[in-house]
Design an enzyme around this catalytic site. Structure first.
Site, PDB file in Angstrom:
ATOM      1  N   ARG A 126     -10.482 -27.664  13.647  1.00 29.48           N
ATOM      2  CA  ARG A 126     -11.636 -28.129  13.880  1.00 29.48           C
ATOM      3  C   ARG A 126     -12.158 -29.079  12.551  1.00 29.48           C
ATOM      4  NH1 ARG A 126     -14.013 -27.942  18.427  1.00 29.48           N
ATOM      5  NH2 ARG A 126     -14.032 -25.654  18.833  1.00 29.48           N
ATOM      6  N   SER A 143     -18.617 -30.905  18.401  1.00 27.07           N
ATOM      7  CA  SER A 143     -19.282 -30.791  19.543  1.00 27.07           C
ATOM      8  C   SER A 143     -18.591 -29.741  20.646  1.00 27.07           C
ATOM      9  CB  SER A 143     -19.660 -32.209  20.199  1.00 27.07           C
ATOM     10  OG  SER A 143     -18.436 -32.946  20.195  1.00 27.07           O
ATOM     11  N   GLY A 144     -17.511 -29.877  20.338  1.00 21.78           N
ATOM     12  CA  GLY A 144     -16.538 -29.058  21.403  1.00 21.78           C
ATOM     13  C   GLY A 144     -16.762 -27.573  21.053  1.00 21.78           C
ATOM     14  N   VAL A 202     -22.261 -30.774  28.263  1.00 24.98           N
ATOM     15  CA  VAL A 202     -21.712 -31.391  29.507  1.00 24.98           C
ATOM     16  C   VAL A 202     -22.415 -31.495  30.551  1.00 24.98           C
ATOM     17  CG1 VAL A 202     -19.597 -30.837  30.933  1.00 24.98           C
ATOM     18  CG2 VAL A 202     -19.591 -30.400  28.535  1.00 24.98           C
ATOM     19  N   ARG A 236     -32.672 -18.422  30.420  1.00 23.63           N
ATOM     20  CA  ARG A 236     -33.257 -18.756  29.280  1.00 23.63           C
ATOM     21  C   ARG A 236     -33.639 -20.193  29.541  1.00 23.63           C
ATOM     22  NH1 ARG A 236     -29.562 -18.726  24.679  1.00 23.63           N
ATOM     23  NH2 ARG A 236     -28.021 -19.242  26.527  1.00 23.63           N
ATOM     24  N   SER A 237     -33.026 -21.029  30.299  1.00 30.87           N
ATOM     25  CA  SER A 237     -33.310 -22.514  30.424  1.00 30.87           C
ATOM     26  C   SER A 237     -34.014 -22.941  31.557  1.00 30.87           C
ATOM     27  CB  SER A 237     -32.224 -23.307  30.501  1.00 30.87           C
ATOM     28  OG  SER A 237     -31.527 -23.190  29.243  1.00 30.87           O
ATOM     29  N   GLY A 245     -26.979 -28.061  28.942  1.00 33.54           N
ATOM     30  CA  GLY A 245     -26.129 -28.285  27.956  1.00 33.54           C
ATOM     31  C   GLY A 245     -25.581 -29.569  27.839  1.00 33.54           C
ATOM     32  N   HIS A 279     -12.137 -36.181  20.085  1.00 38.70           N
ATOM     33  CA  HIS A 279     -11.124 -35.413  19.470  1.00 38.70           C
ATOM     34  C   HIS A 279     -10.098 -36.222  19.138  1.00 38.70           C
ATOM     35  CE1 HIS A 279     -13.136 -31.765  20.340  1.00 38.70           C
ATOM     36  NE2 HIS A 279     -12.381 -31.169  21.414  1.00 38.70           N
ATOM     37  N   CYS A 282      -9.937 -29.755  27.266  1.00 33.36           N
ATOM     38  CA  CYS A 282     -10.284 -31.106  26.619  1.00 33.36           C
ATOM     39  C   CYS A 282      -9.043 -31.716  25.765  1.00 33.36           C
ATOM     40  CB  CYS A 282     -11.493 -31.049  25.717  1.00 33.36           C
ATOM     41  SG  CYS A 282     -11.553 -30.138  24.580  1.00 33.36           S
TER      42      CYS A 282
END
Length: 343
Positions: free
Chosen positions: A241, A158-159, A15, A40-41, A13, A248, A128
């Site tokens: 958002r 992207s958050g 992060v 899945r990954s 992902g 941010h 964040c």
């Protein structure tokens, strides 16, 4: 220098990838590296520092012989963190699963590093938005006690993950080609209703709770009180958002209990580690998401007096929520532990 076996949960992902970037950039002393993700990954290949790693499915036994486990966040934290601790790892977790647990330190290394020493196997990364806000507030708070904060956030897509980034892309393309715009992700993928984010603002992040606030807003309240160990500060947040990809922004109004000039505030903030001041209205210099994306420092500008209260300031704060708001903050916690022989 001693080296440590490190595991990254959520390695595929945003992060997780930032963890890898920062480990290389900051020359973090790792020996073995395990890249973990969901089933899945599992099996994906990631090239890192001249070596190809195979992503493994995360299981409790994945953390055997791991000293430091960096969790990128998500539902897996709650189920996997206790097992990682039992195998001897210290978990630094980006999810909200443990933040308000009394025995789990909630840490911003520049703000409350002493809390790291109190850990019992898990250390939580704050939200964040809380991190970005407190990086600007702490130097002021250390000088003059803060009575009240009113904060409005402008949070990048992207958050909300890769799906939100992809949806913004698709909506912009569909708009430019005069095609119907589809919304399936924001304000939240699991919610019953979704809205277009392209050319729009969404005054909802996470679900609503009692009193008409969202969980995201209440995180800023509760986490600030815990980190500063001061629940007397009044905090009124509104989280929004916005159609920005990364970084941010926050408009913060601060009511102090005593006098502090704009120049004093500017000097205090500029001297605080991890923060830069970009504040020259005459030259139209102020922080913007476009220029803080990919940067480690939180930027503060528009520092000015609020004349509507006896001791008031307004500031504008911008920070990369994937870096300082997530991966960097967690890695700094690990660096502190390494530097103080706490691993």
């Amino acid at each position: 220098m001693k080296k440590y076996n490190v595991a990254i949960l959520g390695a595929t992902g945003a992060v997780g990838k930032e963890f890898l970037n920062l480990i290389e950039e900051r020359n973090f002393p790792f020996n073995e590296l395990k890249l973990l993700a969901s089933s899945r990954s599992a099996g994906k290949k990631i090239d890192f520092m001249g070596k190809t790693y195979i992503v493994e499915e995360a299981k409790p036994e994945s953390f055997e012989n791991v000293q430091i486990a960096l969790f990128a966040g998500g539902a897996a934290s709650k189920t996997l963190a206790p097992g990682a601790v039992r195998h001897g790892a210290v978990v630094i977790d980006n999810s909200s699963a443990f933040r308000m647990e009394p025995e789990v330190p909630l840490v911003i290394p520049e703000v409350n590093p002493e809390a790291i020493k109190q850990h019992k196997g898990i250390i939580a990364n704050p939200n964040c938005s809380t991190i970005i806000m407190l990086m600007a507030l702490k130097p002021i708070y250390d000088k003059v006690k803060i009575k009240r904060v009113v904060v409005s956030t402008y949070q990048a897509v992207s958050g909300a993950g890769k799906e939100a980034i992809d949806e913004l892309n698709e909506q912009v393309i569909d708009y430019l080609h005069d095609r119907p715009i589809k919304a399936n992700v924001l304000p939240g993928a699991s919610l019953s209703k979704h809205y277009q984010i392209a050319f729009n603002l969404l005054p909802q992040i996470d679900v609503f709770v009692d009193g008409g606030y969202t969980k995201e807003e209440m995180k800023m309240v509760h986490e600030t009180h815990k980190i500063l160990q001061d629940d007397t500060i009044g905090i009124s947040p509104t989280t929004v958002r916005v159609p920005v990809y990364r970084s941010h922004s926050e408009a913060i109004n601060i009511e102090l209990e005593g006098p502090l000039s704009v120049q004093e505030a500017r000097e205090l903030i500029a001297a605080f580690p991890g923060v830069i001041v970009e504040d020259n209205p005459a030259e139209m210099i102020y922080p913007m998401p476009l220029f803080t994306s990919g940067k480690n420092d939180v930027a503060v500008g528009r520092i000015r007096e609020d004349k509507s209260v006896p001791y008031g300031l307004n500031i504008w704060v911008v920070g990369d929520q994937i870096r300082k708001g997530a991966a960097l903050n967690a890695l700094q916690i690990a660096e502190y532990m390494v530097g103080h022989n706490l691993v």
